[in-house]
Design a protein around this motif. Structure first.
Motif, PDB file in Angstrom:
ATOM      1  N   ALA A 206      41.466  43.125  46.713  1.00  0.00           N
ATOM      2  CA  ALA A 206      40.355  43.499  45.841  1.00  0.00           C
ATOM      3  C   ALA A 206      40.784  44.396  44.692  1.00  0.00           C
ATOM      4  O   ALA A 206      40.183  44.355  43.623  1.00  0.00           O
ATOM      5  CB  ALA A 206      39.268  44.197  46.659  1.00  0.00           C
ATOM      6  N   TRP A 207      41.834  45.207  44.903  1.00  0.00           N
ATOM      7  CA  TRP A 207      42.059  46.273  43.943  1.00  0.00           C
ATOM      8  C   TRP A 207      43.411  46.265  43.251  1.00  0.00           C
ATOM      9  O   TRP A 207      43.731  47.195  42.520  1.00  0.00           O
ATOM     10  CB  TRP A 207      41.845  47.633  44.620  1.00  0.00           C
ATOM     11  CG  TRP A 207      40.397  47.960  44.755  1.00  0.00           C
ATOM     12  CD1 TRP A 207      39.415  47.714  43.840  1.00  0.00           C
ATOM     13  CD2 TRP A 207      39.749  48.596  45.858  1.00  0.00           C
ATOM     14  NE1 TRP A 207      38.208  48.132  44.314  1.00  0.00           N
ATOM     15  CE2 TRP A 207      38.380  48.683  45.540  1.00  0.00           C
ATOM     16  CE3 TRP A 207      40.204  49.104  47.082  1.00  0.00           C
ATOM     17  CZ2 TRP A 207      37.447  49.258  46.408  1.00  0.00           C
ATOM     18  CZ3 TRP A 207      39.284  49.669  47.937  1.00  0.00           C
ATOM     19  CH2 TRP A 207      37.914  49.753  47.603  1.00  0.00           C
ATOM     20  N   THR A 208      44.212  45.256  43.509  1.00  0.00           N
ATOM     21  CA  THR A 208      45.491  45.251  42.794  1.00  0.00           C
ATOM     22  C   THR A 208      45.611  43.990  41.939  1.00  0.00           C
ATOM     23  O   THR A 208      44.932  42.997  42.172  1.00  0.00           O
ATOM     24  CB  THR A 208      46.688  45.265  43.772  1.00  0.00           C
ATOM     25  OG1 THR A 208      46.693  44.028  44.491  1.00  0.00           O
ATOM     26  CG2 THR A 208      46.617  46.420  44.732  1.00  0.00           C
ATOM     27  N   ARG A 209      46.479  44.072  40.938  1.00  0.00           N
ATOM     28  CA  ARG A 209      46.716  42.916  40.088  1.00  0.00           C
ATOM     29  C   ARG A 209      47.252  41.760  40.904  1.00  0.00           C
ATOM     30  O   ARG A 209      46.879  40.620  40.698  1.00  0.00           O
ATOM     31  CB  ARG A 209      47.730  43.269  39.001  1.00  0.00           C
ATOM     32  CG  ARG A 209      47.071  43.997  37.866  1.00  0.00           C
ATOM     33  CD  ARG A 209      47.949  44.036  36.647  1.00  0.00           C
ATOM     34  NE  ARG A 209      47.280  44.872  35.670  1.00  0.00           N
ATOM     35  CZ  ARG A 209      47.836  45.353  34.578  1.00  0.00           C
ATOM     36  NH1 ARG A 209      49.107  45.087  34.326  1.00  0.00           N
ATOM     37  NH2 ARG A 209      47.143  46.077  33.736  1.00  0.00           N
ATOM     38  N   ARG A 212      44.408  39.986  42.565  1.00  0.00           N
ATOM     39  CA  ARG A 212      43.595  39.170  41.650  1.00  0.00           C
ATOM     40  C   ARG A 212      44.371  37.945  41.190  1.00  0.00           C
ATOM     41  O   ARG A 212      43.799  36.886  40.964  1.00  0.00           O
ATOM     42  CB  ARG A 212      43.117  39.997  40.456  1.00  0.00           C
ATOM     43  CG  ARG A 212      42.345  41.255  40.810  1.00  0.00           C
ATOM     44  CD  ARG A 212      41.411  41.105  41.982  1.00  0.00           C
ATOM     45  NE  ARG A 212      40.259  40.242  41.722  1.00  0.00           N
ATOM     46  CZ  ARG A 212      39.389  39.872  42.642  1.00  0.00           C
ATOM     47  NH1 ARG A 212      39.538  40.267  43.896  1.00  0.00           N
ATOM     48  NH2 ARG A 212      38.377  39.103  42.339  1.00  0.00           N
ATOM     49  N   ASN A 213      45.692  38.097  41.011  1.00  0.00           N
ATOM     50  CA  ASN A 213      46.504  36.943  40.630  1.00  0.00           C
ATOM     51  C   ASN A 213      46.463  35.864  41.710  1.00  0.00           C
ATOM     52  O   ASN A 213      46.500  34.673  41.408  1.00  0.00           O
ATOM     53  CB  ASN A 213      47.956  37.366  40.383  1.00  0.00           C
ATOM     54  CG  ASN A 213      48.091  38.207  39.133  1.00  0.00           C
ATOM     55  OD1 ASN A 213      47.167  38.260  38.331  1.00  0.00           O
ATOM     56  ND2 ASN A 213      49.218  38.869  38.973  1.00  0.00           N
ATOM     57  N   TYR A 215      43.943  35.139  43.595  1.00  0.00           N
ATOM     58  CA  TYR A 215      42.710  34.380  43.371  1.00  0.00           C
ATOM     59  C   TYR A 215      42.841  33.466  42.153  1.00  0.00           C
ATOM     60  O   TYR A 215      42.398  32.317  42.164  1.00  0.00           O
ATOM     61  CB  TYR A 215      41.528  35.326  43.141  1.00  0.00           C
ATOM     62  CG  TYR A 215      40.972  35.926  44.401  1.00  0.00           C
ATOM     63  CD1 TYR A 215      40.082  35.206  45.190  1.00  0.00           C
ATOM     64  CD2 TYR A 215      41.336  37.204  44.806  1.00  0.00           C
ATOM     65  CE1 TYR A 215      39.562  35.755  46.347  1.00  0.00           C
ATOM     66  CE2 TYR A 215      40.825  37.750  45.969  1.00  0.00           C
ATOM     67  CZ  TYR A 215      39.936  37.028  46.737  1.00  0.00           C
ATOM     68  OH  TYR A 215      39.428  37.564  47.878  1.00  0.00           O
ATOM     69  N   ALA A 216      43.444  33.997  41.090  1.00  0.00           N
ATOM     70  CA  ALA A 216      43.550  33.215  39.852  1.00  0.00           C
ATOM     71  C   ALA A 216      44.354  31.940  40.083  1.00  0.00           C
ATOM     72  O   ALA A 216      43.975  30.860  39.632  1.00  0.00           O
ATOM     73  CB  ALA A 216      44.188  34.053  38.753  1.00  0.00           C
ATOM     74  N   GLY A 218      44.768  30.334  42.872  1.00  0.00           N
ATOM     75  CA  GLY A 218      43.985  29.401  43.675  1.00  0.00           C
ATOM     76  C   GLY A 218      42.870  28.749  42.882  1.00  0.00           C
ATOM     77  O   GLY A 218      42.501  27.609  43.118  1.00  0.00           O
ATOM     78  N   GLY A 219      42.333  29.491  41.905  1.00  0.00           N
ATOM     79  CA  GLY A 219      41.254  28.928  41.090  1.00  0.00           C
ATOM     80  C   GLY A 219      41.779  27.849  40.176  1.00  0.00           C
ATOM     81  O   GLY A 219      41.217  26.768  40.079  1.00  0.00           O
ATOM     82  N   ALA A 224      46.202  29.935  35.072  1.00  0.00           N
ATOM     83  CA  ALA A 224      46.848  31.212  35.359  1.00  0.00           C
ATOM     84  C   ALA A 224      48.159  31.310  34.595  1.00  0.00           C
ATOM     85  O   ALA A 224      48.489  32.353  34.020  1.00  0.00           O
ATOM     86  CB  ALA A 224      47.092  31.355  36.866  1.00  0.00           C
ATOM     87  N   LEU A 229      50.019  34.878  33.628  1.00  0.00           N
ATOM     88  CA  LEU A 229      50.165  35.548  34.917  1.00  0.00           C
ATOM     89  C   LEU A 229      51.478  35.113  35.581  1.00  0.00           C
ATOM     90  O   LEU A 229      51.931  33.990  35.379  1.00  0.00           O
ATOM     91  CB  LEU A 229      48.977  35.202  35.823  1.00  0.00           C
ATOM     92  CG  LEU A 229      47.616  35.545  35.245  1.00  0.00           C
ATOM     93  CD1 LEU A 229      46.509  35.204  36.233  1.00  0.00           C
ATOM     94  CD2 LEU A 229      47.544  37.024  34.883  1.00  0.00           C
ATOM     95  N   GLY A 286      41.237  29.669  45.987  1.00  0.00           N
ATOM     96  CA  GLY A 286      40.460  30.385  44.987  1.00  0.00           C
ATOM     97  C   GLY A 286      39.302  31.194  45.506  1.00  0.00           C
ATOM     98  O   GLY A 286      38.683  31.927  44.746  1.00  0.00           O
TER      99      GLY A 286
ATOM    100  N   CYS B  94      39.897  30.806  34.940  1.00  0.00           N
ATOM    101  CA  CYS B  94      39.710  30.580  36.363  1.00  0.00           C
ATOM    102  C   CYS B  94      38.232  30.778  36.670  1.00  0.00           C
ATOM    103  O   CYS B  94      37.753  31.917  36.692  1.00  0.00           O
ATOM    104  CB  CYS B  94      40.558  31.537  37.178  1.00  0.00           C
ATOM    105  SG  CYS B  94      42.309  31.273  36.882  1.00  0.00           S
ATOM    106  N   ASN B  96      36.611  30.663  39.264  1.00  0.00           N
ATOM    107  CA  ASN B  96      36.254  31.340  40.512  1.00  0.00           C
ATOM    108  C   ASN B  96      36.233  32.857  40.355  1.00  0.00           C
ATOM    109  O   ASN B  96      35.726  33.560  41.198  1.00  0.00           O
ATOM    110  CB  ASN B  96      37.220  30.944  41.634  1.00  0.00           C
ATOM    111  CG  ASN B  96      38.659  31.291  41.306  1.00  0.00           C
ATOM    112  OD1 ASN B  96      39.077  31.196  40.151  1.00  0.00           O
ATOM    113  ND2 ASN B  96      39.403  31.715  42.292  1.00  0.00           N
ATOM    114  N   ILE B 115      42.900  48.820  40.450  1.00  0.00           N
ATOM    115  CA  ILE B 115      42.113  48.310  39.327  1.00  0.00           C
ATOM    116  C   ILE B 115      40.826  49.106  39.190  1.00  0.00           C
ATOM    117  O   ILE B 115      40.119  49.340  40.169  1.00  0.00           O
ATOM    118  CB  ILE B 115      41.785  46.820  39.528  1.00  0.00           C
ATOM    119  CG1 ILE B 115      43.076  46.005  39.494  1.00  0.00           C
ATOM    120  CG2 ILE B 115      40.815  46.327  38.469  1.00  0.00           C
ATOM    121  CD1 ILE B 115      42.892  44.556  39.835  1.00  0.00           C
TER     122      ILE B 115
END
Lengths: 341, 508, 340
Positions: A206-209, A212-213, A215-216, A218-219, A224, A229, A286, B94, B96, B115
């Protein structure tokens, strides 16, 4: 980028033609699967309390974490992998390798701390290797981690085919240590380690780059990449993490059973994947939360508990119910993603 | 504007692919605070030029200067750092992730590695407010329409580097009001001094929003113009060009069969057939032995119309009748049963099956219509295939060679053979001559004329007007996803007349 | 065409020959005749590879369409459990008619499970790997439920015959595998099924536009895979004369996929080779037998397998070839020389 804490422009009302706020008040689609699992868990727990006399005792719930600590840790790593759109079939075999190696080295008189570091490193290394093959050579995750499965279990069987007892004092001490939580409620250190893994992983996601990468990728991995990224690095890191988690799971296994066996953890990859899916982690990548995977593990654990309480039920029902739940959640995921498009 | 110096200047750009010169000494200038349209048909070199600018391709010759300093762009990231950002038609975000994340991912504000979500959301909201957008920045991007997603992509691009913004066909899947929103954002950015390179196939949009335009054709620069000073007809002419007639005998053949066709009974009749977002409702009748040409620019709805008639996409309004009987084409299978054949413009992805041999590719459709239980005997396969390899002069004449090893023109002939052996009554061919050499082109044109002479109805889709004019009995002109006019191909009709229709919409 | 096929299968075939040669020297009886039956290591290999050949055959067709079937092991367990349960209820376990009927019923049930997989993939539109995961997980539970967690032993002569019997001096199990191979070759090469399968696997979009009913074909292929897995399960359980729902077909999906890949069928679908798959399956079986014969612990087979998978996958990966052999490209003449 210095911080400029100006409040959002208050007067920036949009023109009538610009009205993109099309969202209505409905729950976020990303949360539906997790909510469904939570409701299911509550129903099952409630049903258990209603039907069985001692089901409501706190120890029943607390023991879920103790009994499923290994699965929980493995599912945490699997969550990362699945969110990137991949899969890791090697985790069960890495557990076998870890328990066998741990037991063998401890039997050989190696210092416990060195053994611990060594097996954790080995697990990470196997994961990193798989990630590298997947990323650099574009081999499908399924195949690359299948090779990893053969390799790790093969190594484990090569080291020793039979169960090796662990007589190391440190391992025994941890195994026998009990942590009192309340009156008559105790838990083992492995449960706390598993919970710590969940918390740390959730924070990282939830809180680090890096999180989030994950998730990106996977999306939309292509996007990405175009957004600059570090796709390759993240992907390899994710498999490394999964390998580490599997090795950690193996260590917990060896502590719990004070033994190492090359057939331990076989099929665990399936349980972990199933727990993730039931917990709302989308297999297409994602979307998903570590918290969801936790719920998934608890649901499968609770099924087991209920069947134990029932007593006269065939334990095979666990697999069947897990299969039915899988079916339900996969179809639900399919509907949710289809509607989103 | 004239006294300003360009922010981006490309001179003598040359890019060669094996066998093709994609860009041949192209110059391009982009000034701050302008919206500049890049125009050209398929294969003109637009996308190559954009890929050069974004660093996807390296150039083989020429210079690029950015704000006066020479640059060499090695990749998308470097282009971004140099101040060139691109937003593609397929939004490269993205969906999502939340709106705010999409703007800031990879550059999130952090404190001790953690973050700062609150700060990130605030900044995202501010940035969007600058573009007159009021979004819930914590909602997933997928909850918003494509138009909004595009604007979020623009917001990200602008926030990263605000000098040059490339918009590659951003409007192709937007509806009218969404386009208006997008244009509002573009104008606002223009006023802030951003240089915008805009690609669109919709002429109206070009005239509505762009200040200047550059036309490319066949990899060469045709010219740079002030949009307001260039009439639409001239623009279309510059884009399409006029190709010298290659085959005059084809034309004769087409002429002779013209009279016959008019008397024949209609094979297919569409009344108000349409599909929202793809093609506006249209009426169309095709008779046996008639060649109907579809003319229009890329993205005008040519392909979409053709796909509806084959059931490749399902129509959501209107009626279709075949031989006077109403039908609903739910799938290509059904269309084939009714005697319709369709050869797609995407030869590689929707036509050939690269792994399979020439023989297998040719018999595929016929076999599919027979079902798997009734295989075509091998001897008959060989006969058919040999006959068509000879008739269409497919080279190399080896039926067992994987079709992926053939040249584009020969792959196209394989596809034509695939459909011809099903003996269709209506043959729909979408861009059969694109990207193939002149000889093969002439052969295919000749074949079409012969087929219609034999009584087959043909719907012929092509970007080349000369070709359409040469072959067709009747020409349907499309513009902006709408069939705007039907022209009998008589002596009075020529390329100028069609271009005028394309440029101005329906004639009086 | 045949020369390409030879090239692709050259290495697997060569390895197989070497392994068999090793067996000729290590085993005291490679092939002999005893009591009118063929005996020896070679016969053991042929008989032992029957279940894997069956499962891999079905897997080949599924993979040709671009899919995968993870549930074959579970289906094996179920079919064995059903058959043993029904046979153990028979008054006379040696009655040929009822046993044949039960075998047919077990295969029929397996085909239905294939139908379920196929429907999830083709009609509901779930990724094959996920769709078949459901049955993989639940199926083994179903098998355990059928046997009620016990191991059901049967004493049926006719049933045991399908695994250990001999017909004209040749093991029945091997004959079943041969018949299955013949059936599949006929089905795919004598009808147009093979072509349509390869077309769907090669390009689903182009296939749709060519008028191929991909859905029906996909469902059918999963049904065939289910049926063959069921048959394999029967041979497995007949061999041990009991239903063991835990170890029946355990991890066989991985071996089957491996056999298909060794046989030169790409996992992305398209062109497939039945001959290659059979070769792959026999190779895997021989590898296991040889490793034991040489005196290496049986379990080390997995290590060998891992090495084979890695080598094969890397050799199939264009990215790998480019990265590793890319430097040779400017000098194709040199490479040609090396190749010869």
């Amino acid at each position: 980028m210095t911080t400029t804490d100006t409040p959002p422009a208050a007067g920036a009302t949009s023109a009538a033609s610009l009205n993109p706020r099309r969202r209505t008040f409905k729950p976020n689609t990303r949360h539906i699967p997790v909510l469904a699992t939570l409701v299911l868990l509550a129903l099952m727990y409630g049903g258990g309390i209603a039907n069985y006399e001692k089901f409501g005792q706190p120890s029943v719930f607390v023991n879920l974490f103790r009994d499923n600590a290994v699965l929980l840790v493995v599912a945490v790593g699997m969550t990362f992998v699945i969110i990137t759109g991949g899969i890791d079939l090697s985790v069960g075999a890495v557990i076998s390798l870890t328990t066998t190696l741990t037991a063998t080295l401890l039997q050989g008189g190696w210092p416990p701390l060195v053994v611990l570091v060594l097996v954790l490193l080995l697990g990470s290394l196997i994961g990193a290797g798989q990630g590298a093959v997947i990323h650099f050579f574009k081999v499908e995750p399924f195949i690359a981690t299948l090779a990893g499965l053969f390799l790790a279990r093969g190594l484990a069987l090569f080291i020793n085919q039979s169960s090796i007892p662990i007589r190391d004092e440190t391992w025994k001490a941890i195994s026998q240590y009990r942590i009192p939580l309340a009156d008559g409620v105790v838990t083992k250190p492995i449960a706390l380690i598993a919970i710590a893994a969940v918390l740390i992983a959730a924070a990282v996601l939830a809180w680090t780059r890096f999180g989030r990468n994950v998730y990106a990728i996977g999306g939309n991995a292509d996007s990405a990449l175009l957004m600059g990224l570090p796709v390759g690095r993240t992907r390899i890191a994710v498999y490394t993490l999964s390998g580490f988690c599997a090795a950690l799971g193996g260590v917990l296994f060896s502590i719990n059973s004070t033994s190492g066996w090359a057939l331990q953890g076989s099929g665990l990859e399936l349980d972990a994947i199933a727990a993730c899916v039931i917990g709302g982690v989308l297999l297409t990548g994602g979307s998903g939360y570590v918290f969801g995977a936790l719920l998934g593990v608890l649901v499968t654990g609770l099924i087991q508990t209920i069947i134990n309480f029932q007593g006269d039920l065939n334990p095979a029902w666990t697999r069947i119910i897990v299969g039915v739940l899988l079916f339900g959640f996969i179809v639900m995921q399919r509907l949710v993603t289809r509607r989103a498009k | 504007m004239a006294e300003q110096s360009p922010v981006l200047e490309m001179t003598g750009i040359r890019k060669v692919f094996p066998g093709v010169v994609a860009l041949d000494g192209v110059d391009f200038r982009l000034y701050p605070g302008e919206i500049h349209a890049l125009m050209g048909e398929n294969g003109a070199g637009k996308s190559t030029l954009i890929k050069v600018l974004t660093g996807v391709y390296d150039i083989d010759g020429g210079d690029i200067t950015l704000a006066g300093a020479p640059v060499r762009i090695n990749g998308p990231l470097q282009a971004q750092q140099a101040g060139i950002s691109t937003v593609y038609q397929e939004v490269n975000l993205c969906t999502n992730l939340s709106v705010a994340e999409n703007i800031f991912i990879g550059r999130e504000p952090r404190r001790f590695g953690r973050i700062q979500w609150g700060l990130m959301r605030r900044r995202a909201a501010e940035l969007l407010a600058r573009l007159d957008l009021d979004l819930d920045v914590s909602a997933p991007l997928s909850t918003y329409s494509l138009a909004i997603q595009q604007m979020v992509a623009i917001a990200r691009a602008v926030d990263i580097s605000a000098r040059v913004l490339i918009l590659d066909e951003p409007t192709s899947s937007l509806d009218t009001s969404e386009v208006a929103q997008l244009f509002a954002v573009m104008r606002r950015l223009k006023d802030e001094g951003v240089a915008i390179l805009f690609v669109s196939h919709f002429l109206d949009q070009i005239y509505e929003v762009s200040d200047r335009l550059t036309v490319l054709r066949n990899g060469q620069l045709i010219g740079e113009y002030r949009t307001a000073a260039l009439p639409q007809v001239q623009l279309v002419e510059k884009m399409i060009g006029k190709e010298l007639a290659v085959l005059s005998d084809v034309e004769d053949e087409a002429q002779s069969s013209r009279e016959k066709a008019a008397e024949a009974s209609p094979v297919i009749e569409a009344r108000g057939l349409g599909r929202s977002g793809a093609i506006a409702p249209f009426d169309l009748t095709i008779h046996a032995g008639e060649v109907v040409g579809l003319a229009g620019l890329l993205g005008s709805g040519r392909t979409e119309l053709a796909r509806l008639l084959f059931g490749a996409d399902r129509a959501d309004q209107g009626e279709l009748s075949i031989d006077g009987r109403p039908v609903t084409l739910r799938s290509p299978q059904l269309a084939m049963k009714k005697g319709i054949a369709f050869s797609s413009e995407n030869r590689r992805t929707e036509g050939i099956i690269g792994d399979l041999s020439v023989r297998e590719n040719i018999i595929l459709a016929l076999q599919a219509s027979r079902g798997w239980t009734r295989p075509i005997p091998r001897r008959r396969q060989d006969e058919i295939v040999e006959k068509y390899i000879k008739a269409l002069q497919i080279r190399p004449a080896d039926p067992e060679r994987p079709v992926r090893n053939l040249s584009g023109g020969n792959q196209q002939k394989v596809l034509l053979a695939r459909w011809l052996i099903t003996e269709p009554r209506l043959l729909i061919i979408d861009e059969p001559t694109r990207g193939i050499d002149v000889g093969a082109k002439a052969e295919i044109q000749k074949l079409v004329a012969e087929l219609s002479g034999g009584g087959m109805a043909v719907l012929f889709v092509s970007a080349e007007l000369e070709e359409v004019l040469r072959l067709s009995h009747k020409i349907e002109v499309l513009r902006d996803r709408r069939l705007v006019e039907e022209l009998e191909n008589t002596d009075g009709v020529d390329a100028d007349r069609i271009m005028q229709t394309i440029a101005s919409g329906a004639t009086s | 065409m045949t020369s390409i096929l030879k090239n692709r299968l050259f290495w697997p075939a060569a390895i197989l020959v070497v392994l068999l040669a090793v067996n000729v020297f290590t085993s005291n009886q490679f092939i002999t005749i005893r009591d009118g039956h063929l005996f020896g290591t070679l016969i053991d290999i042929l008989r032992g590879s029957a279940p894997l050949i069956l499962v891999a055959l079905g897997m080949t067709l599924v993979i040709a369409t671009g899919g995968i079937d993870l549930s074959v092991g579970s289906v094996m367990a179920i079919s064995g459990a059903v058959a043993c349960l029904l046979i153990s209820d028979l008054g006379d376990q040696n009655a040929v008619g009822p046993v044949l009927l039960i075998i047919a019923a077990s295969i029929g049930i397996s085909v239905l499970f294939g139908l379920w997989n196929g429907a999830l993939v083709a009609i509901v539109g779930i990724q094959p790997i996920i769709a078949t995961l459901i049955l993989m997980v639940a199926g083994r539970g179903v098998a355990q439920l059928i046997t009620d967690g016990q191991i059901i032993n049967v004493q049926s002569g006719p049933y045991a015959t399908i695994a250990s019997g001999f017909l004209l001096a040749v093991p029945v199990a091997f004959l079943i595998a041969v018949a299955a191979v013949a059936l599949i070759v006929l089905l795919t090469r004598r009808t147009a099924l093979g072509l349509l399968l390869e077309s769907v696997g090669g390009s689903p979009t182009a296939s749709r536009l060519a008028g191929i009913g991909a859905k029906r074909i996909t469902v059918m292929v999963y049904m065939v895979a289910g049926g063959f897995a069921g048959l394999a399960g029967l041979i497995y359980s007949a061999n041990i004369k009991s239903a063991d729902s835990i170890s029946a077909g355990n991890l066989i999906e991985l071996d089957a996929i491996l056999a298909v890949v060794i046989g030169g069928t790409a996992l992305i679908g398209g062109r497939f080779s039945i001959a290659g798959t059979v070769l792959g399956a026999i190779l895997i079986q021989t590898l296991g037998v040889t490793v034991v014969a040489v005196g290496v612990p049986a379990q080390a087979t997995l290590l060998f397998k891992a090495i084979v998978v890695v080598a094969l996958c890397l050799s199939q990966s264009p990215a790998f070839r480019e990265k590793v052999f890319g430097r040779l490209k400017p000098r194709p003449a040199l490479r040609a020389e090396v190749a010869q």
